[in-house]
Enzyme design. Structure first.
Site, PDB file in Angstrom:
ATOM      1  N   THR A  63     134.172 -54.916  28.114  1.00 52.38           N
ATOM      2  CA  THR A  63     134.061 -56.405  28.747  1.00 52.38           C
ATOM      3  C   THR A  63     133.159 -57.150  27.995  1.00 52.38           C
ATOM      4  OG1 THR A  63     132.691 -56.290  30.743  1.00 52.38           O
ATOM      5  CG2 THR A  63     134.983 -55.621  30.962  1.00 52.38           C
ATOM      6  N   ARG A 100     150.674 -97.744  54.153  1.00 49.67           N
ATOM      7  CA  ARG A 100     149.660 -96.797  54.242  1.00 49.67           C
ATOM      8  C   ARG A 100     148.751 -96.644  52.898  1.00 49.67           C
ATOM      9  NH1 ARG A 100     151.668 -90.383  54.862  1.00 49.67           N
ATOM     10  NH2 ARG A 100     153.146 -90.424  52.681  1.00 49.67           N
ATOM     11  N   HIS A 148     144.131 -87.998  53.783  1.00 53.79           N
ATOM     12  CA  HIS A 148     144.488 -88.691  54.665  1.00 53.79           C
ATOM     13  C   HIS A 148     143.204 -89.699  54.703  1.00 53.79           C
ATOM     14  CE1 HIS A 148     147.806 -86.526  56.140  1.00 53.79           C
ATOM     15  NE2 HIS A 148     146.961 -85.457  56.329  1.00 53.79           N
ATOM     16  N   GLN A 175     156.251 -85.960  49.812  1.00 51.40           N
ATOM     17  CA  GLN A 175     157.232 -85.083  48.986  1.00 51.40           C
ATOM     18  C   GLN A 175     158.280 -85.581  48.016  1.00 51.40           C
ATOM     19  OE1 GLN A 175     156.625 -84.815  52.200  1.00 51.40           O
ATOM     20  NE2 GLN A 175     156.787 -82.835  53.368  1.00 51.40           N
ATOM     21  N   LYS A 182     136.438 -59.460  30.834  1.00 48.62           N
ATOM     22  CA  LYS A 182     135.325 -60.492  31.016  1.00 48.62           C
ATOM     23  C   LYS A 182     135.712 -62.019  31.510  1.00 48.62           C
ATOM     24  CE  LYS A 182     131.477 -59.546  30.036  1.00 48.62           C
ATOM     25  NZ  LYS A 182     130.613 -58.714  30.737  1.00 48.62           N
TER      26      LYS A 182
END
Length: 317
Positions: free
Chosen positions: A72, A195, A266, A238, A27
């Site tokens: 289930t 930024r 962004h 990264q 389920k």
């Protein structure tokens, strides 16, 4: 142009012997809210639980024989019944579900139990009625952006626990750069030394033991992720991702590996020059798509991989 004739086969189809491969049943997404009323100051646990079993049920597929199929609906009812004694940590509850099904049904050899937990915080209040230390005793507001997750998988006595979080929204208004990347005739992105860095962190980590205070470890991993995101002057998303995962592994030896998926949300500087205005990194357009997507797995050198733990955890490299 002439229409080609359909290709016909001169051979009868020969499917060969068809056998049943890996399978599971259960389920999905049982929504469970438990209120602990044992004290005047209530506690709320809000989870979404999926239970799936694995066992000797080939005949259910090949012959329609349901004699070994745990319904289930029964799995759903078990989730609610076990919650009567409390839920505890998502990991602890998933482990309890697994132990229940394997100890109850000898032909069940394993399964998969996934729990998502949603955060509720007490509503701050200046009123004295039904309040303790400035927060209400039984009124809550949804807290944070993230959802806590866990996936417990079991194959007889082998247990694998992968926990994590999704949608942890974070942003730095400065302290981030991106430059020095290759350029070709399709490159239009300008280089920048200042930024906005924004992302929504999804992370999962694999535990090496179940003898843990899962709530305490989760809280500290979340702290480490946030602190390391904020601390690093980033030259690339990264680099930030690696720093966050590295700090988690350094702080928690009980975690064997950590996976992170981090979209680059962004924020583009708006050109206000047509209006006769300057824009010194103050007004931005927040773009929701398309977005960069950075993903990685971090492990300690020499760690033995355990693909079975990740077999049903999608969305990571």
């Amino acid at each position: 142009m002439t229409q080609s004739e359909p290709v016909t086969s001169t051979h009868e189809p020969s499917p060969g012997v068809v056998v049943l491969g890996e399978n599971q049943w259960g389920k999905a997404e049982v929504r469970l809210v438990r209120i602990d009323r044992s004290q005047p100051r209530h506690r709320i646990t809000d989870v979404n639980v999926t239970s799936q079993l694995r066992g000797e049920v080939e005949k259910a597929h090949t012959e329609g024989d349901n004699s070994l199929v745990v319904a289930t609906d029964s799995q759903k009812n078990t989730v609610f019944a076990l919650a009567k004694d409390g839920v505890g940590s998502p990991e602890g509850f998933a482990l309890r579900l697994g132990e229940h099904f394997l100890s109850t049904y000898p032909w069940i050899h394993g399964g998969r139990w996934e729990v998502e937990q949603y955060t509720w915080e007490r509503i701050p209040t200046s009123l004295a009625t039904h309040a303790t230390d400035g927060t209400h005793d039984h009124a809550f507001v949804r807290g944070g952006t993230e959802t806590r997750t866990t996936v417990v998988q079991r194959d007889r006595d082998e247990v694998f626990v992968v926990s994590g979080l999704t949608d942890l929204a974070v942003l730095k208004s400065t302290g981030s750069e991106f430059h020095g990347f290759p350029r070709d005739r399709f490159t239009t992105l300008p280089e920048t030394t200042d930024r906005i860095l924004a992302t929504s962190v999804t992370s999962r980590w694999r535990y090496t033991t179940t003898a843990l205070d899962f709530d305490a470890v989760f809280a500290d991993v979340r702290r480490v992720l946030l602190e390391s995101f904020a601390d690093l002057h980033s030259l690339a998303l990264q680099q930030t991702l690696f720093h966050m995962g590295e700090r988690v592994l350094q702080a928690h030896p009980e975690i064997a590996e950590v996976k992170l998926s981090m979209p680059n949300l962004h924020h583009f500087l708006v050109d206000l020059a047509p209006f006769g205005l300057e824009n010194p990194n103050e007004v931005f357009y927040a773009a929701d798509r398309p977005y960069g997507l950075i993903e990685a797995t971090l492990t300690r050198q020499g760690t033995t991989p355990e693909p079975r733990a990740w077999a049903t955890v999608a969305g990571f490299c």
